[in-house]
Design an enzyme around this catalytic site. Structure first.
Site, PDB file in Angstrom:
ATOM      1  N   LYS A  39       0.809  -1.220   0.000  1.00  0.00           N
ATOM      2  CA  LYS A  39       0.000   0.000   0.000  1.00  0.00           C
ATOM      3  C   LYS A  39       0.845   1.274   0.000  1.00  0.00           C
ATOM      4  O   LYS A  39       0.326   2.359   0.202  1.00  0.00           O
ATOM      5  CB  LYS A  39      -0.917  -0.005   1.216  1.00  0.00           C
ATOM      6  N   GLY A  51       1.172   6.591   0.437  1.00  0.00           N
ATOM      7  CA  GLY A  51       0.488   5.440   1.006  1.00  0.00           C
ATOM      8  C   GLY A  51      -0.999   5.702   0.975  1.00  0.00           C
ATOM      9  O   GLY A  51      -1.443   6.844   1.032  1.00  0.00           O
ATOM     10  N   CYS A 165      -4.864  -3.034  16.546  1.00  0.00           N
ATOM     11  CA  CYS A 165      -5.944  -2.827  15.573  1.00  0.00           C
ATOM     12  C   CYS A 165      -6.279  -4.124  14.830  1.00  0.00           C
ATOM     13  O   CYS A 165      -5.395  -4.735  14.224  1.00  0.00           O
ATOM     14  CB  CYS A 165      -5.520  -1.746  14.564  1.00  0.00           C
ATOM     15  N   THR A 168      -5.325  -4.392  11.069  1.00  0.00           N
ATOM     16  CA  THR A 168      -3.903  -4.221  10.772  1.00  0.00           C
ATOM     17  C   THR A 168      -3.165  -5.504  11.119  1.00  0.00           C
ATOM     18  O   THR A 168      -3.350  -6.043  12.206  1.00  0.00           O
ATOM     19  CB  THR A 168      -3.323  -3.056  11.608  1.00  0.00           C
TER      20      THR A 168
END
Length: 178
Positions: A39, A51, A165, A168
């Site tokens: 990304k 990003g 998270c 993530t």
């Protein structure tokens, strides 16, 4: 714009070195679809790192538009960011895109959103996506209390976000400017 729940992107400059990284997770709703997505990209002759967070196709469209603006304005990151935000806010097609971009060079750092925002963070740290706040907090403390390099801080910050998270993971990609 509601919070993008799709990734963690963080970028910063330390001692003249620029690094930006992301996790690799791609989710669709509550399902992990991919573990190793990239990304973060280097643009404009490896002078700018970008990003993205949000819908992948939308993010790629915006990244391509940003690259066009960088070419048009000869690498002027600030002007390219402002012009992209203007287009994004006023263009009927672009307005529907659901993504955010972070762009960083040795001189500038910006978060660009679909609502027309071009934000230059006070501390020069770009952090977007669902885990962005966690990575940002970690990066601020690492900058303040360690001598780690830009790349090492990005790596450690993404690992912290990956611990907290659920959107993530720890399949990290980091790009640096030469």
């Amino acid at each position: 714009m509601e919070q993008i729940r799709a990734t963690t992107i963080i970028g910063l400059v330390r001692d003249g070195k620029v690094a930006m990284g992301s996790d690799g997770q791609v989710t669709l709703g509550n399902v992990v679809m991919k573990q190793n997505s990239k990304k973060v990209r280097a643009l404009y002759n490896n002078a700018v790192l970008v990003g993205f967070a949000g819908a992948s196709a939308d993010a790629f469209t915006l990244m391509e538009r940003f690259e066009e603006k960088l070419q048009q304005y000869r690498g002027n990151v600030e002007r390219a960011a402002v012009e992209l935000a203007k287009d994004w806010r006023t263009d009927k097609y672009l307005r529907r895109l659901e993504a955010m971009l972070g762009a960083i060079s040795k001189e500038h750092a910006f978060v660009i959103s679909g609502t027309g925002d071009v934000i230059a963070p006070d501390d020069g740290i770009i952090a977007i996506g669902s885990g962005g706040s966690y990575a940002l907090a970690a990066a601020r403390m690492l900058l303040k209390f360690t001598k780690l390099s830009a790349k090492e801080i990005v790596d450690e910050s993404l690992n912290v976000a990956g611990d907290i998270c659920i959107y993530t993971n720890k399949q990290i990609t980091i790009e640096e400017l030469p």
